[in-house]
Design an enzyme around this catalytic site. Structure first.
Site, PDB file in Angstrom:
ATOM      1  N   SER A 137       0.847  -1.188   0.000  1.00 18.19           N
ATOM      2  CA  SER A 137       0.000   0.000   0.000  1.00 18.19           C
ATOM      3  C   SER A 137       0.882   1.237   0.000  1.00 18.19           C
ATOM      4  O   SER A 137       2.047   1.192   0.381  1.00 18.19           O
ATOM      5  CB  SER A 137      -0.911   0.017   1.231  1.00 18.19           C
ATOM      6  OG  SER A 137      -0.132   0.078   2.413  1.00 18.19           O
ATOM      7  N   GLU A 192      -8.407   2.697  -1.380  1.00 19.42           N
ATOM      8  CA  GLU A 192      -8.808   2.798   0.022  1.00 19.42           C
ATOM      9  C   GLU A 192      -9.649   4.043   0.289  1.00 19.42           C
ATOM     10  O   GLU A 192      -9.266   5.156  -0.067  1.00 19.42           O
ATOM     11  CB  GLU A 192      -7.559   2.818   0.924  1.00 19.42           C
ATOM     12  CG  GLU A 192      -7.917   2.834   2.409  1.00 19.42           C
ATOM     13  CD  GLU A 192      -6.723   2.614   3.318  1.00 19.42           C
ATOM     14  OE1 GLU A 192      -5.581   2.728   2.836  1.00 19.42           O
ATOM     15  OE2 GLU A 192      -6.949   2.338   4.514  1.00 19.42           O
ATOM     16  N   HIS A 226     -11.205   4.331   9.334  1.00 14.60           N
ATOM     17  CA  HIS A 226     -11.809   5.431   8.575  1.00 14.60           C
ATOM     18  C   HIS A 226     -13.338   5.329   8.569  1.00 14.60           C
ATOM     19  O   HIS A 226     -14.036   6.341   8.665  1.00 14.60           O
ATOM     20  CB  HIS A 226     -11.281   5.445   7.138  1.00 14.60           C
ATOM     21  CG  HIS A 226      -9.797   5.644   7.067  1.00 14.60           C
ATOM     22  ND1 HIS A 226      -9.192   6.850   7.331  1.00 14.60           N
ATOM     23  CD2 HIS A 226      -8.793   4.777   6.793  1.00 14.60           C
ATOM     24  CE1 HIS A 226      -7.882   6.730   7.197  1.00 14.60           C
ATOM     25  NE2 HIS A 226      -7.608   5.483   6.870  1.00 14.60           N
ATOM     26  N   ARG A 275      -6.167   3.518  16.469  1.00 17.00           N
ATOM     27  CA  ARG A 275      -5.151   2.784  15.717  1.00 17.00           C
ATOM     28  C   ARG A 275      -4.211   1.985  16.617  1.00 17.00           C
ATOM     29  O   ARG A 275      -3.107   1.631  16.208  1.00 17.00           O
ATOM     30  CB  ARG A 275      -4.364   3.715  14.779  1.00 17.00           C
ATOM     31  CG  ARG A 275      -5.237   4.624  13.949  1.00 17.00           C
ATOM     32  CD  ARG A 275      -4.574   5.162  12.715  1.00 17.00           C
ATOM     33  NE  ARG A 275      -4.856   4.295  11.571  1.00 17.00           N
ATOM     34  CZ  ARG A 275      -4.773   4.691  10.295  1.00 17.00           C
ATOM     35  NH1 ARG A 275      -4.391   5.901   9.988  1.00 17.00           N
ATOM     36  NH2 ARG A 275      -5.044   3.864   9.325  1.00 17.00           N
ATOM     37  N   GLU A 314      -3.770  -3.060  10.755  1.00 20.16           N
ATOM     38  CA  GLU A 314      -3.017  -1.824  10.600  1.00 20.16           C
ATOM     39  C   GLU A 314      -3.008  -1.097  11.938  1.00 20.16           C
ATOM     40  O   GLU A 314      -4.063  -0.848  12.535  1.00 20.16           O
ATOM     41  CB  GLU A 314      -3.680  -0.956   9.524  1.00 20.16           C
ATOM     42  CG  GLU A 314      -2.789   0.111   8.974  1.00 20.16           C
ATOM     43  CD  GLU A 314      -3.421   0.823   7.786  1.00 20.16           C
ATOM     44  OE1 GLU A 314      -2.692   1.124   6.851  1.00 20.16           O
ATOM     45  OE2 GLU A 314      -4.627   1.091   7.802  1.00 20.16           O
TER      46      GLU A 314
HETATM   47 MN    MN Z   1      -5.806   1.751   6.126  1.00 23.96          MN
END
Ligand code: MN
Length: 282
Positions: free
Chosen positions: A64, A147, A182, A211, A240
């Site tokens: 990514s 994404e 998100h 996160r 992540e």
């Molecule tokens: Mn992500």
């Protein structure tokens, strides 16, 4: 069950051979099927070394990145768009070269807080670049997924519905990459976006609202994993997480990683692996 992965930034902030070895061996030891490489600077990735370490450990890979404003395919400046396309081509070359399966992330704009909405020209330039990238990925046998990220990280699409509309504008069937972190910020809930994507869901990031450790924040993972199972998604599910304990020279700042949410990468990763496996199997 879905292949389970972990983002490289859980382990290391750079990709020297020593760091790559540590990240890849640790990923395998915890029990993941794949590692997601952070390809913000594709030219800095040693393809042969990475491919060899992956093979030695029997591990898969995805990659990514987010673009920056100097190489932003949603720019109104054709020279900036061209640099963005070059960056994406270089990233795809690395994914293909290491034997990776997926290219995902914020490939359609810079990963940054924009000071205004995206113009019609920005959207058009980005959509055309994505149509071009989709052809390159198809030729290389790599799955492309875009994404959906929150409003502080792009101005192109902040919800699954917006991303589906944007992809339609590109005239392609590019897949959607959803991320619980998100979604928790922008969506009405965690089920509807997955249902809206349906068979167009192509990549999933699992991240907590801050996160850090899964299950210690606000994300309703029961709903999310239930929706992912119900829609028949069989692709990668990747953990992540970011902490000031592991710093990447550009990505950590782009993501506003200012806090120390964990110190022990292995404990974090092992917890995440068990957490995701249990919810995908139940
Ligand atoms: Mn992500």
């Amino acid at each position: 069950m879905n292949p389970l992965g972990v983002h490289a930034l859980v382990w290391v902030g750079d990709w020297s051979e020593q760091s790559a070895r540590f990240a890849i061996e640790s990923t395998r030891e915890v029990g993941f099927d794949l590692i997601e490489l952070a390809l913000l600077d594709p030219a800095a990735t040693d393809v042969a070394m990475t491919r060899r370490l992956l093979a030695d450990n029997g591990l898969g890979a995805t990659a990514s990145l987010g673009l920056d404003l100097d190489a932003d395919v949603s720019s109104e400046d054709p020279a900036v768009v061209a640099r963005g396309r070059d960056r994406l081509a270089a990233a795809l070359e690395v994914v293909h070269g290491v034997g990776g399966t997926h290219l995902c992330g914020v490939l359609y704009s810079a990963l940054t807080k924009y000071p205004q909405p995206a113009s019609a020209l920005s959207r058009q330039n980005s959509a055309q670049a994505m149509a071009w990238l989709a052809e390159q990925c198809a030729a290389a046998g790599v799955t492309l997924a875009l994404e959906v990220v929150n409003r502080y990280e792009t101005n192109i699409a902040n919800t699954a519905a917006e991303m589906l509309t944007f992809i339609d504008q590109s005239g392609t069937d590019i897949a959607v990459h959803l991320d619980s972190y998100h979604m928790n910020i922008e969506e009405n809930g965690l089920v509807e976006p997955v249902e809206q994507c349906g068979s167009r869901l192509g990549y999933v990031h699992i991240g907590e609202s801050h996160r850090g450790y899964l299950g210690t924040g606000n994300v309703d993972f029961g709903s999310l994993f239930g929706a992912v199972r119900a829609c028949g998604y069989a692709g990668p599910v990747t953990f992540e997480s970011f902490s000031s304990a592991v710093v990447h020279p550009s990505l950590s700042n782009a993501l506003a990683v200012w806090r120390n949410l964990w110190q022990d990468s292995r404990d974090l990763a092992a917890h995440a692996h068990a957490f995701m496996k249990e919810r995908l199997e139940s």
